[in-house]
Design a protein around this motif. Structure first.
Motif, PDB file in Angstrom:
ATOM      1  N   PRO A1512      23.229  39.079  26.553  1.00  0.00           N
ATOM      2  CA  PRO A1512      24.206  39.248  27.395  1.00  0.00           C
ATOM      3  C   PRO A1512      25.743  39.887  26.851  1.00  0.00           C
ATOM      4  N   LYS A1513      25.853  39.462  25.276  1.00  0.00           N
ATOM      5  CA  LYS A1513      26.982  39.839  24.579  1.00  0.00           C
ATOM      6  C   LYS A1513      26.761  41.240  23.804  1.00  0.00           C
ATOM      7  N   PRO A1514      27.800  42.250  24.206  1.00  0.00           N
ATOM      8  CA  PRO A1514      27.801  43.599  23.623  1.00  0.00           C
ATOM      9  C   PRO A1514      27.650  43.620  21.917  1.00  0.00           C
ATOM     10  N   GLU A1515      28.501  42.629  21.494  1.00  0.00           N
ATOM     11  CA  GLU A1515      28.566  42.496  20.094  1.00  0.00           C
ATOM     12  C   GLU A1515      27.152  42.233  19.473  1.00  0.00           C
ATOM     13  N   VAL A1516      26.382  41.210  20.078  1.00  0.00           N
ATOM     14  CA  VAL A1516      25.100  41.152  19.594  1.00  0.00           C
ATOM     15  C   VAL A1516      24.211  42.061  19.658  1.00  0.00           C
ATOM     16  N   VAL A1517      24.164  42.665  20.832  1.00  0.00           N
ATOM     17  CA  VAL A1517      23.402  44.128  20.870  1.00  0.00           C
ATOM     18  C   VAL A1517      23.504  44.860  19.819  1.00  0.00           C
ATOM     19  N   LYS A1518      24.883  45.226  19.341  1.00  0.00           N
ATOM     20  CA  LYS A1518      25.382  46.089  18.181  1.00  0.00           C
ATOM     21  C   LYS A1518      24.676  45.705  17.148  1.00  0.00           C
ATOM     22  N   ALA A1519      24.864  44.334  16.859  1.00  0.00           N
ATOM     23  CA  ALA A1519      24.247  43.691  15.732  1.00  0.00           C
ATOM     24  C   ALA A1519      22.707  43.916  15.695  1.00  0.00           C
ATOM     25  N   CYS A1520      21.869  43.726  16.409  1.00  0.00           N
ATOM     26  CA  CYS A1520      20.671  43.860  16.642  1.00  0.00           C
ATOM     27  C   CYS A1520      20.210  45.452  16.414  1.00  0.00           C
ATOM     28  N   LYS A1521      20.961  46.383  16.928  1.00  0.00           N
ATOM     29  CA  LYS A1521      20.833  47.651  16.903  1.00  0.00           C
ATOM     30  C   LYS A1521      20.939  47.921  15.103  1.00  0.00           C
ATOM     31  N   PHE A1522      22.033  47.579  14.643  1.00  0.00           N
ATOM     32  CA  PHE A1522      22.152  47.568  13.076  1.00  0.00           C
ATOM     33  C   PHE A1522      21.017  47.184  12.080  1.00  0.00           C
ATOM     34  N   ALA A1523      20.543  45.707  12.509  1.00  0.00           N
ATOM     35  CA  ALA A1523      19.655  45.007  11.848  1.00  0.00           C
ATOM     36  C   ALA A1523      18.325  45.952  11.935  1.00  0.00           C
ATOM     37  N   LEU A1524      18.021  46.372  13.113  1.00  0.00           N
ATOM     38  CA  LEU A1524      16.710  47.152  13.350  1.00  0.00           C
ATOM     39  C   LEU A1524      16.852  48.398  12.432  1.00  0.00           C
ATOM     40  N   ARG A1525      17.827  49.327  12.579  1.00  0.00           N
ATOM     41  CA  ARG A1525      17.929  50.412  11.807  1.00  0.00           C
ATOM     42  C   ARG A1525      17.842  50.076  10.328  1.00  0.00           C
ATOM     43  N   MET A1526      18.435  48.909   9.683  1.00  0.00           N
ATOM     44  CA  MET A1526      18.130  48.398   8.413  1.00  0.00           C
ATOM     45  C   MET A1526      16.637  48.197   8.280  1.00  0.00           C
ATOM     46  N   CYS A1527      15.998  47.432   9.052  1.00  0.00           N
ATOM     47  CA  CYS A1527      14.589  47.202   8.759  1.00  0.00           C
ATOM     48  C   CYS A1527      13.722  48.257   8.917  1.00  0.00           C
ATOM     49  N   GLY A1528      13.944  49.414   9.833  1.00  0.00           N
ATOM     50  CA  GLY A1528      12.981  50.250   9.898  1.00  0.00           C
ATOM     51  C   GLY A1528      12.190  51.063   8.755  1.00  0.00           C
ATOM     52  N   PRO A1529      13.407  51.506   7.666  1.00  0.00           N
ATOM     53  CA  PRO A1529      12.808  52.032   6.262  1.00  0.00           C
ATOM     54  C   PRO A1529      11.445  50.913   5.836  1.00  0.00           C
ATOM     55  N   ASN A1530      11.802  49.601   5.979  1.00  0.00           N
ATOM     56  CA  ASN A1530      10.909  48.517   5.107  1.00  0.00           C
ATOM     57  C   ASN A1530       9.751  48.322   5.805  1.00  0.00           C
ATOM     58  N   MET A1531       9.370  48.794   7.153  1.00  0.00           N
ATOM     59  CA  MET A1531       8.483  48.511   8.046  1.00  0.00           C
ATOM     60  C   MET A1531       7.018  49.486   7.766  1.00  0.00           C
ATOM     61  N   SER A1584      13.533  31.137  27.672  1.00  0.00           N
ATOM     62  CA  SER A1584      14.776  31.535  27.046  1.00  0.00           C
ATOM     63  C   SER A1584      16.019  31.106  28.262  1.00  0.00           C
ATOM     64  N   ASN A1585      17.144  30.852  27.890  1.00  0.00           N
ATOM     65  CA  ASN A1585      18.302  30.562  28.953  1.00  0.00           C
ATOM     66  C   ASN A1585      18.812  31.873  29.525  1.00  0.00           C
ATOM     67  N   TRP A1586      18.566  33.031  28.741  1.00  0.00           N
ATOM     68  CA  TRP A1586      19.074  34.268  29.296  1.00  0.00           C
ATOM     69  C   TRP A1586      17.982  35.000  30.212  1.00  0.00           C
ATOM     70  N   VAL A1587      18.549  35.337  31.323  1.00  0.00           N
ATOM     71  CA  VAL A1587      17.662  36.126  32.309  1.00  0.00           C
ATOM     72  C   VAL A1587      17.277  37.357  31.812  1.00  0.00           C
ATOM     73  N   ASP A1588      18.020  38.155  31.245  1.00  0.00           N
ATOM     74  CA  ASP A1588      17.705  39.620  30.646  1.00  0.00           C
ATOM     75  C   ASP A1588      16.533  39.336  29.650  1.00  0.00           C
ATOM     76  N   ILE A1589      16.652  38.351  28.834  1.00  0.00           N
ATOM     77  CA  ILE A1589      15.785  38.086  27.532  1.00  0.00           C
ATOM     78  C   ILE A1589      14.408  37.563  28.327  1.00  0.00           C
ATOM     79  N   ARG A1590      14.489  36.864  29.265  1.00  0.00           N
ATOM     80  CA  ARG A1590      13.277  36.218  29.928  1.00  0.00           C
ATOM     81  C   ARG A1590      12.544  37.450  30.598  1.00  0.00           C
ATOM     82  N   ALA A1591      13.361  38.445  31.053  1.00  0.00           N
ATOM     83  CA  ALA A1591      12.775  39.606  31.741  1.00  0.00           C
ATOM     84  C   ALA A1591      11.984  40.635  30.867  1.00  0.00           C
ATOM     85  N   ALA A1592      12.579  40.417  29.541  1.00  0.00           N
ATOM     86  CA  ALA A1592      12.264  41.386  28.612  1.00  0.00           C
ATOM     87  C   ALA A1592      11.081  40.935  27.756  1.00  0.00           C
ATOM     88  N   ALA A1593      10.622  39.676  27.568  1.00  0.00           N
ATOM     89  CA  ALA A1593       9.616  39.471  26.888  1.00  0.00           C
ATOM     90  C   ALA A1593       8.461  39.582  27.695  1.00  0.00           C
TER      91      ALA A1593
END
Length: 1647
Positions: A1512-1531, A1584-1593
């Motif tokens: 639900p928090k845009p700043e967390v979404v932004k952090a996830c995007k960054f972390a995934l971009r960084m993880c990509g080359p190591n996968m 999860s307490n967050w609806v969108d994450i419960r729906a995403a799983a």
């Protein structure tokens, strides 16, 4: 096993059909369909079994399953085997007929399944359904409906069954007692009939081509008898309509003889229904089908029925169709089709019925009849061919109809007639004339707002449809060309068709161009064949005159000119070359402009020049004579069109000028004088301009004709004062005289100057005054007629201009000048002073403006009287606002406003004209001798006008001044003293103009000193900039501005003028306007500086007296003087003055503040005072702890008074601009002291006595600055920065909200960080000394000071400036030392500072890497950190440092950090989630050495990161995007890496579902063995307490399943997964249940 799982999935979904949310139901349906795509037969069987086993399941839930079955069948019909089809057919048949009652949704869904299966298995379906259709037993409602729908969806399969169905059904018709059964039988018969017709129409493709209509005729007829004889009479309206709908298609199949036999009963029976039903569409549609069937068999019975048919159908059309009810529009269409059928068979009788209706008194009847006429003209052309004359003659009455709806219908009929050749017949011209008349209807400028139900039309819509019709007939119907050309030309000249000119001209131009293309250029207009056509002269005059108003009537100017150009050969053969060049230029000019931007004067001049060139090109006197005669003939037709008539007069003048026949010129001028409508102003103007233009070439004839006319009988009859039988009234005589006077004026302006000058006094003026003054019994009587007066003034003005512009101007002595000026003065004097009702003043002054320029000079008395009269007549008028209040008419008020403005302008121009004759200081002095009393008037409006006029005069004087020798401007001082106090006048406009006056006077002085006129003096130019300060009547601003003005005056007035200036200034102190007396004191301030010092012991008393005086009289000049005195005292006795002022009551009042600010004048003194004040701030403790008496509350901090007073004093001094130099010198101590003062006063309260005093002081007077200790300290720091040259710092902190943060106890350290950042950016060189002064406070006993200093240092480390200034090591050591501080906030800020080194001095991180990393790890392990704030800061800082540390430094800690931060990914605190995820992303850079180990950590976190993209928090979404971009080359998966890099860019929005689909595709291609692990991790998030994450799983799991290969399916524990999904299917949020249902459908992939 697999089958049971598919069934289990399907069962789980079907169990969930009880969900009440429509979106979830929709998704369950979709999921079942999805399962059915993969295993259609299995799913259909499962559905069958489920519905059989759950017999009690409510029907709404059964409907979802049946709909899914229908979709699966439709999509897979080709794949179904017979056995499954049988199962489905049997189930659907049972579901459809299980309930005897009609339950529409349920049974309809089952019926639809049968219809879907019937597309391929029609025989099987029929085999089953026919079992429910037994002879003698009334069938289920939906059995019949299924038969009906099958007959439509599978015509070729179903028609072979219909004969037997009809055979079984016919006996049942009598058994049907309930309405709904009767309706469904009708529905079936309708669709059976339609499908039989389609079968018969496509026999070539039919399986059995032997089928004939008579196969079904008898059964259909038998059914018809029941329907018509029994059911049609039923009282239920819906049933009757169902019967009617069926009978239409049935009539085509009935045996011909039976239909013929039935028509006498059938048609009346159908017609009778119109009375019973308001909704007639179904009746009309069926009737039309019956009529067509009757005509097809050649029925003779229709003849008898025709009258009743026409009588019933006609009102249907006459009732207007409502576009918002589609069926009414459709009904109209069907009824019109009926008329087409009847008109084709009975043309004579239909016309005989219709045409008399055109004479009906009912408007709707007439409109409806015309609509039918249009229909049959269009749809029965062959039958109507011989009826054309008859139809045309019957249209005579409608052509005279005034009703707008009828008119519009007539226009539509005319359009139809045009396409079918009616208008070429005799009588067609009347139709065209009607069309043109409608084009000429006036368009409503503001159409009245119609109520929603109003069906009346405006004439506007009739006009627009007529215009469109005319253009379409001209351009698209070729057969109309010879009808319209040249006939339409007859409508161009009559004035009643003026509004139609634009469409007429466009159509005519198009037709003429067509004719030219056909080679008819020379004979374009055949006058020998068309006697009624207007002549070339009439056409040219008309088109030229209407072009003078080019934007009227939908831009008629361009249309008229283009038509004129096309007709050039018919106008005169020689015009081809000239017009083809000039007309496009005129058209272009219209198109380049708009109605607002076009200059009417310039446009008329262009047209008149075009006329002149045309006349010159023709150069045929006979043609010109005919032309001018036609122009004069057309004059009267323009009586209602004043502007056009005025222009026509100018055209006549121009054409007469080109005429060589003197006799004709005189004859036409005489005629114009005799026939003019003198009572109209526009006519007088037009006639006068005509005479003027004519005089260019015929001066003698024009003057002679004007004199002859006065002597003629016509004029004498009118003018005889004692005539008993007057032809015209006295008033009209005056108007004739006015016109003649005006004519003379225009003649003087236009006629050649070399000829007219000699005639002005001898002829023109003599005659003018003869008309103006009448003698009665030898006594001169002056007229009171306003028109005559104004015309005389204008005429004299034009004569003056003519003399001035004349070639011999310099030699011409105008002997009657003084007499004319005196006459104008008399006119002005006669005007009332209480109001301005006429433009007489203005016009008379304009005339005088031109007269005074002429020789000889006016005498002094005459000049004085002229000036005084004009000034009194204009300046003393009441204010415009007063006039507006009296006058309620808005338009008249606007006119008055313009008249006032024009009159003031005329006065300025006159005075400039007089001043021009004596451009000397003496002339100027003389002018202001007249203006002086008005400038000092106690009436605001008089002062305002006088000063405005003065400014204009001085500006003019300066612009015209040409000094050849340096002479003294002896009256400069007196004039400046006259205007400079006015710079503070109560009226803003007076203040502005007064500055302009001073500005001009100083430049005039500079010119007299020998400077060039274009020289610009810097000091004087400042006056222009100061004007802005005078806009608002704020005394402080005015005072400041006046002071600056006085400085400019003081520096620029020469020494010899100074005394006169001062003496006059002192007189200004008694000015009745207090503002002006304040302005006068400005000149005295400089004298106060010369006073001697005051004894030290008297200083406190003097300070007290100054303060009391300021309290008594709050006048601007007194305050200024007091400030000067305080400054002088302080320069000698600073300590006493400071102590005295510090002893003043807090909060400082405005007088004390002003006294403090006066101490900022001189830098050395200011520095010494600032040092004293700093010492007083630092000497005492900032606050004292005070115990609160309230139960349970702790102590509060109370500010100590002396540091508070010193802080306020610092603010006042530094707020003065002059303190800048002193502040610069003491910048570091000031900054540090005030920063720490802010720190120590956060949350500190005022002493009780000051709190009440502050409240009292804010309750009256202007609100003083806040006395709150912290706000006060912040404001002082802010002003210190601004005054110390760090405005950018203050501005940057302000725009970032830093000042507000500093005051907040919770956010104080954030505000300090904003300040430190701004200092690093904008005040770097100041930092070494500031840092040095601040370091000791890190050990302060006050927590607040340690927090402030640590926050300041932490942010400084964010900038490279500390490295540049060699402060890094010191500050880093200090930050490291704070890690054990007792205050948690200090520890957190210290970590932030160490982390900031990464951005401030990244190159130093490598050197101190180990030390910095150790600090961060310690921070993460901080035990005294209940809210993880220190850990959060440690993670955030570590993320920043990672880019710059040595790999070996981080390797040993990598795994520890990764494991330590993992729990934070799902923390409830968004900032912890964000920081930990960002840090994880940064750690991946160092995973190469521990590739296997860290890859495991990535896999552990992957699901979490992907799901938190829905955080639900845009700043967390932004952090996830960054972390995934960084993880990509190591996968180790290039596709996944590319996806992360492309789709997870910060600036790119993410379509989550599509993205996850692709991610899962790559995951299952690269790591299929991870499926179970990924699914299990997702299962954790089902809670999860967050609806969108419960729906995403569940969605994540669904996509994984969608893309996994079969061989890897085994690793999934399906039972566990289905159980978890089943549980989640009960989630309270519909969006989650939707995703679960979707995933359940996808599990088919791994079963």
């Amino acid at each position: 096993m697999t089958e049971s799982r598919i069934k289990r999935l399907a069962t789980t979904l079907m169990d969930a059909t009880t969900d009440k949310d429509p979106l979830v139901q929709e998704q369950i349906y979709n999921a079942l369909c999805y399962l059915g795509e993969s295993e259609p037969e299995e799913i259909l069987n499962s559905c069958d079994e489920y519905l059989r086993q759950h017999d009690k399941l409510a029907y709404p839930h059964r409907v979802i399953i049946l709909k899914a079955m229908e979709t699966v069948v439709k999509s897979n019909i080709a794949l179904l085997d017979k056995s499954t089809a049988k199962v489905v057919i049997f189930l659907a048949s049972n579901e459809m007929t299980k309930s005897k009652e009609v339950i529409r949704d349920w049974q309809q869904a089952a019926s639809n399944v049968l219809v879907a299966v019937g597309q391929r298995f029609i025989n099987k379906v029929m085999e089953e359904v026919l079992t429910k259709f037994q002879p003698g037993i009334l069938p289920h409602y939906f059995v019949m409906q299924t038969f009906a729908n099958l007959s439509v969806s599978n015509v070729f399969g179903m028609v072979p069954f219909l004969n037997s169905i009809l055979g079984t059904m016919l006996p049942m018709l009598g058994m049907a007692k309930q309405d709904h059964m009767k309706s469904v039988f009708c529905y079936a018969l309708q669709h059976f009939s339609e499908s039989i017709q389609e079968y018969l129409a496509n026999l070539d493709q039919a399986p059995d081509p032997t089928v004939r209509k008579d196969t079904f005729s008898n059964e259909i007829f038998s059914a018809y008898e029941v329907l018509f004889n029994s059911w049609l009479q039923h009282r239920e309206a819906k049933l009757r309509l169902a019967v009617v709908e069926a009978m239409g298609p049935m009539s085509y199949l009935m045996p011909s003889e039976k239909l013929e036999e039935q028509l006498p009963k059938l048609i009346p029976g159908i017609l009778a229904l119109y009375k019973k039903h308001t909704e007639a569409f179904y009746i009309s549609k069926s009737l039309c089908q019956i009529l067509e069937a009757s005509v097809n068999i050649g029925s003779r019975s229709l003849d008898v029925q025709l009258d009743s048919l026409l009588g019933t159908l006609h009102p249907q059309i006459c009732a207007p169709a409502d576009p918002s009810v589609p069926l009414t529009v459709k009904n109209h269409t069907e009824v019109l089709r009926c008329f087409t059928v009847l008109a084709c068979s009975f043309p004579d009788r239909v016309l005989a019925f219709l045409l008399p209706k055109l004479e009906s008194s009912n408007e709707r009847t007439r409109v409806g009849t015309l609509l039918i006429m249009r229909q049959i003209i269009n749809s029965a052309p062959s039958q109507m061919e011989i009826k054309k004359p008859f139809i045309l003659s019957s249209m005579k009455l409608p052509l005279q109809d005034s009703n707008n709806k009828v008119k519009r219908a007539v226009v539509q009929v005319i359009s139809a007639m045009a396409h079918h050749g009616y208008l070429e017949q005799p009588g067609g011209e009347a139709m065209m004339e009607f069309l043109v008349r409608q084009c000429a209807l006036p368009s409503d400028a503001q159409p009245k707002k119609q109520p929603p139900d109003a069906d009346d039309l405006t004439s506007d819509s009739v006009q627009s449809i007529s215009v469109n019709t005319l253009f379409l007939l001209s351009t698209t119907v070729d057969r109309m060309n010879n009808v319209l050309w040249p006939y339409l030309l007859e409508f161009v000249t009559p004035i009643q068709f003026t509004n139609a000119l634009t469409p007429l001209c466009k159509s005519l131009m198009y037709l003429a161009m067509k004719k030219q293309e056909e080679g008819e250029n020379a004979s374009l207009i055949r006058y020998d064949l068309n006697a009624n056509l207007p002549s070339p002269y009439a056409l040219t005059t008309r088109l030229l005159v209407v072009s003078s108003q080019p934007y009227v009537g939908d831009c008629r100017g361009t249309a008229a000119l283009r038509l004129l150009n096309v007709l050039h050969y018919s106008v005169h053969p020689t015009l081809d070359q000239l017009w083809s060049k000039k007309v496009p230029l005129l058209v272009e000019h219209i198109e380049e402009n708009t109605e607002k931007s076009l200059s009417q004067k310039e446009w008329e001049e262009k047209l008149l020049l075009f006329l002149q060139e045309t006349l010159a090109a023709v150069s045929d006197n006979t043609w010109i004579c005919h032309f001018v005669t036609e122009m004069c003939r057309q004059l009267n037709s323009y009586n209602g069109f004043l502007l056009e008539k005025n222009f026509l007069y100018k055209c006549i003048g121009t054409t007469l000028g080109a005429c060589t026949s003197k006799d004709l010129v005189q004859k036409q001028l005489q005629e114009l004088l005799e026939t003019a409508r003198y009572h109209e102003e526009a006519e007088r103007e037009g006639l006068a301009s005509c005479f003027g233009i004519c005089a260019i070439n015929h001066l003698e004839e024009t003057l002679a004709k004007l004199e002859d006319f006065v002597r003629s009988d016509v004029f004498k009859k009118s003018a005889g004062l004692f005539s008993i039988f007057k032809d015209r009234s006295d008033n009209e005589v005056e108007k004739i005289k006015s016109t003649l006077i005006l004519c003379y004026g225009y003649v003087a302006v236009y006629a050649p100057k070399e000829l007219v000058l000699s005639r002005i006094e001898a002829d023109i003026l003599k005659n003018i005054f003869q008309y103006f003054n009448t003698k009665v019994l030898g006594i001169k009587v002056e007229t009171k007629d306003l028109t005559l007066k104004l015309c005389l003034i204008r005429s004299i003005c034009m004569i003056s201009q003519a003399i001035y512009n004349g070639v011999k101007c310099g030699d011409f002595i105008f002997s009657r000048k003084a007499e004319l000026v005196a006459q104008m003065v008399e006119f002005i004097k006669a005007e009332p002073l209480e109001a301005m009702r006429t433009p007489v003043r203005q016009r008379a002054m304009i005339t005088c403006t031109y007269l005074v320029i002429l020789e000889p000079h006016l005498s002094d008395p005459d000049r004085t009287e002229l000036i005084d009269t004009c000034l009194a007549s204009v300046l003393a008028l009441p204010p415009l606002e007063l006039v507006k209040e009296r006058d309620e008419n808005g338009g008249d008020a606007l006119h008055k406003e313009m008249l006032y403005g024009d009159t003031i302008s005329a006065l300025k121009d006159l005075l400039k004209s007089l001043l021009q004759r004596n451009l000397t200081p003496h002339g100027l002095q003389d002018m202001f001798a007249h203006l002086g009393p008005w400038i000092k008037s106690n009436k605001e409006h008089e002062r305002q006008r006088a000063v405005e006029v003065s400014a204009a005069l001085l500006d003019f004087y300066l612009s015209k001044l040409n000094v050849s020798t340096v002479i003294p401007f002896y009256n400069l001082g007196v004039l400046i003293a006259l205007f400079s106090p006015r710079c503070s006048d109560s009226l803003a406009s007076v203040r502005q103009h007064a500055v302009d006056c001073v500005y001009c006077l100083l430049y005039i002085q500079l010119c007299y000193e020998g400077f060039a006129r274009d020289h610009r003096d810097e000091m004087v130019e400042r006056l222009k900039a100061l004007k802005k300060g005078l806009e608002e009547p704020d005394f402080t601003v005015l005072f400041h501005t006046c002071n600056n003005i006085a400085m400019v005056i003081g520096k620029r007035v020469p020494p010899d003028q100074l005394m006169s200036l001062l003496l006059t200034m002192f007189e200004g102190l008694v000015d009745p306007d207090k503002n002006c007396s304040r302005a006068a004191t400005v000149m005295i301030n400089s004298l106060l500086k010369e006073r001697g010092g005051v004894l030290q012991e008297k200083v406190p008393d003097i300070m007290s007296i100054i303060h009391s005086k300021l309290e008594e009289v709050d006048e601007e000049h007194i305050r200024k003087a007091a400030q000067q005195t305080v400054y002088i005292l302080a320069s000698q006795h600073k300590s006493v003055v400071v102590s005295s002022l510090l002893g003043s009551s807090l909060p400082f009042d405005s007088h004390t503040c002003a006294m403090w600010r006066s101490l900022a004048t001189e830098p050395t003194l200011t520095s010494q005072i600032l040092e004293q004040l700093l010492e007083k701030v630092n000497r005492d403790v900032p606050y004292k702890e005070s115990k609160c008496f309230l139960l349970g509350s702790g102590s509060e901090r109370i500010a100590t008074p002396l540091p508070l007073a010193a802080t306020c004093a610092l603010y006042e001094i530094m707020s003065a601009p002059e303190s800048g130099a002193a502040v610069l010198g003491l910048y570091p101590p000031l900054f540090v002291t005030l920063l720490l003062r802010v720190s120590c006063t956060v949350g500190v309260q005022l002493p009780k006595n000051l709190q009440s005093r502050e409240r009292r002081s804010s309750s009256y007077g202007p609100a003083p600055r806040s006395l709150h200790p912290c706000s006060c300290a912040v404001e002082t720091l802010k002003v210190m920065l601004a005054r110390g040259g760090s405005e950018e710092v203050a501005r940057a902190v302000g725009s970032a909200g830093g000042w507000e943060l500093m005051v907040s106890p919770e956010r104080h350290h954030d505000g300090i960080a904003v300040l430190a950042g701004a200092m690093a950016r904008h005040a770097g060189p100041r930092l070494p000394l500031i840092v040095k002064n601040l370091i000791p406070t890190l050990s302060s006993v006050f927590d607040s000071q340690r927090i402030t200093t640590t926050a300041f240092f932490a942010e400084l480390l964010n900038s490279n400036v500390v490295n540049d200034l060699i402060l890094l090591e010191t500050m880093m050591d200090n930050m490291t030392g704070r890690q054990k501080d007792a205050c948690m906030l200090v520890r957190m800020l210290a970590l932030r500072g160490l982390g900031n080194i990464a951005s401030g001095s990244p190159e130093k991180v490598r050197k101190h890497g180990a030390k910095l990393l150790a600090s961060m790890v310690n921070g993460m392990d901080d035990k005294d950190d209940p809210h993880n704030l220190v850990a959060l800061e440690a993670m955030s800082s570590l993320s920043k440092l990672l880019d710059h540390v040595e790999e070996r430094d981080i390797q040993s800690m990598l795994l520890h950090i990764a494991i330590r931060i993992r729990p934070f990914f799902d923390s409830e605190q968004p900032d912890l989630r964000q920081s930990s995820i960002v840090l994880f992303g940064n750690l991946t850079k160092f995973s190469e050495g521990n590739c296997e180990v860290f890859f495991e950590q990535i896999l552990n976190g992957l699901v979490t990161l992907l799901l938190h993209l829905q955080d639900p928090k845009p700043e967390v979404v932004k952090a996830c995007k960054f972390a995934l971009r960084m993880c990509g080359p190591n996968m180790g998966c290039e596709g996944l890496c590319d996806m992360f890099l492309n789709h997870l860019r910060e600036d790119r929005s993410l379509h989550y579902g599509e993205f996850m689909n692709n991610v899962c595709k790559h995951l299952m291609q690269s790591y299929p063995e991870m499926l179970n692990r990924l699914i299990l991790t997702n299962l954790f998030y089902f809670k999860s307490n967050w609806v969108d994450i419960r729906a995403a799983a569940p969605m994540f799991i669904g996509f994984l399943v969608l893309h996994v290969d079969e061989e890897h399916c085994q690793q999934v524990d399906l039972d566990q997964l289905i159980s978890a999904l089943k549980l989640l299917l009960k989630d309270p949020v519909p969006a989650v249940r939707v995703k679960v249902a979707e995933t359940l459908g996808r599990l088919i992939r791994i079963l």
